[in-house]
Design a protein around this motif. Structure first.
Motif, short mmCIF file in Angstrom:
data_model
loop_
_atom_site.label_atom_id
_atom_site.label_comp_id
_atom_site.label_asym_id
_atom_site.label_seq_id
_atom_site.Cartn_x
_atom_site.Cartn_y
_atom_site.Cartn_z
N ARG A 232 0.86 -1.19 0.00
CA ARG A 232 0.00 0.00 0.00
C ARG A 232 0.90 1.24 0.00
N GLY A 233 0.48 2.26 -0.73
CA GLY A 233 1.23 3.51 -0.75
C GLY A 233 0.66 4.51 0.25
N VAL A 234 1.54 5.31 0.83
CA VAL A 234 1.13 6.36 1.77
C VAL A 234 1.84 7.65 1.36
N ILE A 235 1.06 8.68 1.04
CA ILE A 235 1.61 9.97 0.62
C ILE A 235 1.39 10.99 1.73
N ILE A 236 2.50 11.59 2.21
CA ILE A 236 2.44 12.59 3.27
C ILE A 236 2.97 13.91 2.69
N GLY A 237 2.11 14.90 2.64
CA GLY A 237 2.51 16.19 2.09
C GLY A 237 1.40 16.80 1.26
N ASP A 238 1.60 18.04 0.90
CA ASP A 238 0.62 18.76 0.10
C ASP A 238 1.38 19.61 -0.91
N GLY A 239 0.66 20.26 -1.82
CA GLY A 239 1.35 21.07 -2.80
C GLY A 239 0.51 21.38 -4.01
N GLU A 240 1.16 22.01 -4.98
CA GLU A 240 0.45 22.53 -6.15
C GLU A 240 -0.16 21.45 -7.04
N LEU A 241 0.34 20.20 -6.93
CA LEU A 241 -0.19 19.13 -7.77
C LEU A 241 -1.23 18.27 -7.06
N ARG A 242 -1.77 18.76 -5.96
CA ARG A 242 -2.71 17.95 -5.17
C ARG A 242 -3.85 17.40 -6.02
N GLU A 243 -4.53 18.26 -6.77
CA GLU A 243 -5.66 17.79 -7.58
C GLU A 243 -5.20 16.82 -8.66
N LYS A 244 -4.05 17.11 -9.28
CA LYS A 244 -3.51 16.21 -10.30
C LYS A 244 -3.20 14.84 -9.70
N VAL A 245 -2.61 14.83 -8.52
CA VAL A 245 -2.25 13.57 -7.87
C VAL A 245 -3.50 12.74 -7.59
N GLU A 246 -4.53 13.38 -7.08
CA GLU A 246 -5.79 12.67 -6.83
C GLU A 246 -6.36 12.09 -8.12
N GLU A 247 -6.22 12.86 -9.22
CA GLU A 247 -6.70 12.40 -10.54
C GLU A 247 -5.87 11.21 -11.02
N TRP A 248 -4.53 11.27 -10.86
CA TRP A 248 -3.67 10.17 -11.27
C TRP A 248 -3.99 8.89 -10.49
N ILE A 249 -4.23 9.06 -9.21
CA ILE A 249 -4.53 7.90 -8.36
C ILE A 249 -5.84 7.25 -8.80
N GLU A 250 -6.83 8.08 -9.09
CA GLU A 250 -8.13 7.55 -9.52
C GLU A 250 -8.02 6.84 -10.87
N LYS A 251 -7.29 7.45 -11.82
CA LYS A 251 -7.13 6.85 -13.14
C LYS A 251 -6.34 5.54 -13.07
N SER A 252 -5.45 5.45 -12.08
CA SER A 252 -4.66 4.23 -11.91
C SER A 252 -5.39 3.17 -11.11
N GLU A 253 -6.64 3.48 -10.71
CA GLU A 253 -7.47 2.57 -9.92
C GLU A 253 -6.77 2.18 -8.62
N LEU A 254 -6.23 3.20 -7.97
CA LEU A 254 -5.51 2.99 -6.71
C LEU A 254 -6.14 3.77 -5.55
N THR A 255 -7.39 4.17 -5.72
CA THR A 255 -8.05 5.00 -4.71
C THR A 255 -8.02 4.36 -3.33
N HIS A 256 -8.16 3.04 -3.28
CA HIS A 256 -8.16 2.34 -1.99
C HIS A 256 -6.80 1.75 -1.65
N GLU A 257 -5.83 1.95 -2.54
CA GLU A 257 -4.51 1.36 -2.33
C GLU A 257 -3.44 2.40 -1.99
N ILE A 258 -3.78 3.68 -2.16
CA ILE A 258 -2.86 4.76 -1.78
C ILE A 258 -3.58 5.70 -0.82
#
Length: 377
Positions: A232-258
């Motif tokens: 499982r992945g754990v991301i700690i931090g925030d920043g300018e790519l927050r929305e992009k990161v959430e989009e990448w995670i969803e497209k990668s079908e990792l919403t419940h894995e990260i």
């Protein structure tokens, strides 16, 4: 936050009035260094102020009775903003009788350079936290009146080779992390629950930006999970790519894995909950994350780039992977997740490497000696 200064105190020339000048006091390695220096200097008996545009470290400074002076973002080039910040800094110098201005940003060095022209008795020191490939002439000019500290040898090399600063003018003082108590009351409940499921928690800490390679991390987690679903992945931090990161995670079908935890204050406690860290940065100066990992007996897979490979020794304290190599990072994640003997060896070596090179007392003692030497000259 737990602070205890353990190094032998050098002979003090006198109590010094120090102004730390930073762009922000929000999340980031440079900001953490400013905070640690301000607190250690306060504990050494100096009078300390911090000027910045603010951020999450301001309340922590106040816990140590360190006054924060709020100025506009130093990156803002509007004449009215520059004049306002200039006036406030001048007022601070006069009112607080500042002896040393310690800058941690190139625009901070810009202000300090011109302030010294008006107050020539003030001593300047600039800490370079990163490598840069722009503003060559301006940077070189601004640093002519400062003591210069590089946080690592790659940063020193950049100052010499790109900016033409003489090697003899640069001191290297490695960044360090103050030991903190692991505080179970700040454990993340979601991570506790995941560990009960025998998962392997792979963490990434840092600003969500292109520099930190968050896209590489997400792809590597996806690939490694195909072979080991316990990861499982754990991301700690925030920043300018927050929305992009959430989009990448969803497209990668990792919403419940990260798991995305956002900005967190109790980093050391959270790292203790992880199995190991990954740092796929594209460029760095001298990062704190590997040092924080070593401090609590964890290891890391990191990009083989200047700055990072100065801290992480391949197959000794961690694993190095070519920059932007998704397959390489996925292989490193699997290796650390499944090879317990290798991981244990790297963890033990990393802990020893921290004590030998990044012990907090050495870091603070070197800066205090620098201040003393500046005031004695």
């Amino acid at each position: 936050m737990y602070f205890e200064y353990t190094a032998k105190s050098s002979e003090r020339v006198s109590k010094v009035n120090i102004l730390y000048l930073s762009r922000t006091m929000d999340q980031g390695g440079a900001e953490k260094i400013v905070y640690q220096l301000a607190v250690s200097s306060k504990k050494q008996g100096h009078n300390v102020w911090v000027a910045s545009s603010g951020g999450s470290y301001v309340p922590l400074l106040e816990e140590f009775q360190i006054e924060h002076i709020s100025i506009q973002d130093l990156e803002c080039k509007k004449p009215a903003v520059i004049l306002q910040s200039w006036g406030l800094l001048k007022q601070t110098i006069v009112k607080k009788q500042i002896d040393i201005i310690h800058t941690h940003h190139r625009m901070a060095a810009f202000y300090a350079y011109f302030l010294k022209r008006q107050f020539p008795e003030i001593q300047l020191v600039y800490t370079a936290h990163n490598v840069f490939l722009n503003k060559r002439w301006l940077t070189s000019k601004l640093l002519t009146t400062s003591e210069i500290v590089a946080v690592g040898n790659s940063v020193k090399k950049n100052l010499i080779e790109f900016f033409g600063i003489p090697e003899s003018s640069i001191k290297v003082i490695y960044n360090a992390v103050q030991p903190e108590k692991i505080e179970p009351q700040y454990y993340n409940k979601e991570l506790i629950d995941l560990k009960k499921e025998r998962t392997v928690l792979v963490g990434m800490i840092g600003r969500l930006s292109e520099q930190k390679g968050i896209d590489i991390f997400i792809q590597a987690i996806k690939i490694s999970r195909h072979k080991n679903p316990a990861i499982r992945g754990v991301i700690i931090g925030d920043g300018e790519l927050r929305e992009k990161v959430e989009e990448w995670i969803e497209k990668s079908e990792l919403t419940h894995e990260i798991v995305m935890l956002g900005f967190q204050r109790h980093i050391i406690t959270l790292i203790s909950q992880l199995d190991f860290l990954v740092m796929p940065s594209r460029w760095e100066g001298f990062p704190l994350t590997p040092i924080e990992a070593f401090l609590v007996g964890k290891t890391i897979a990191a990009s083989d780039i200047d700055g990072l490979n100065e801290v992480v020794k391949n197959n000794e304290s961690g694993l190095l992977v070519p920059k932007d190599d998704v397959e390489g990072f996925s292989h490193a994640i699997l290796e650390l997740a499944e090879n317990s003997k290798l991981r244990e060896k790297l963890e033990i070596n990393g802990k020893s490497y921290y004590k030998e090179n990044f012990e907090f007392g050495m870091f603070t003692e070197k800066y205090q000696k620098l201040y003393d030497d500046m005031m004695a000259n």
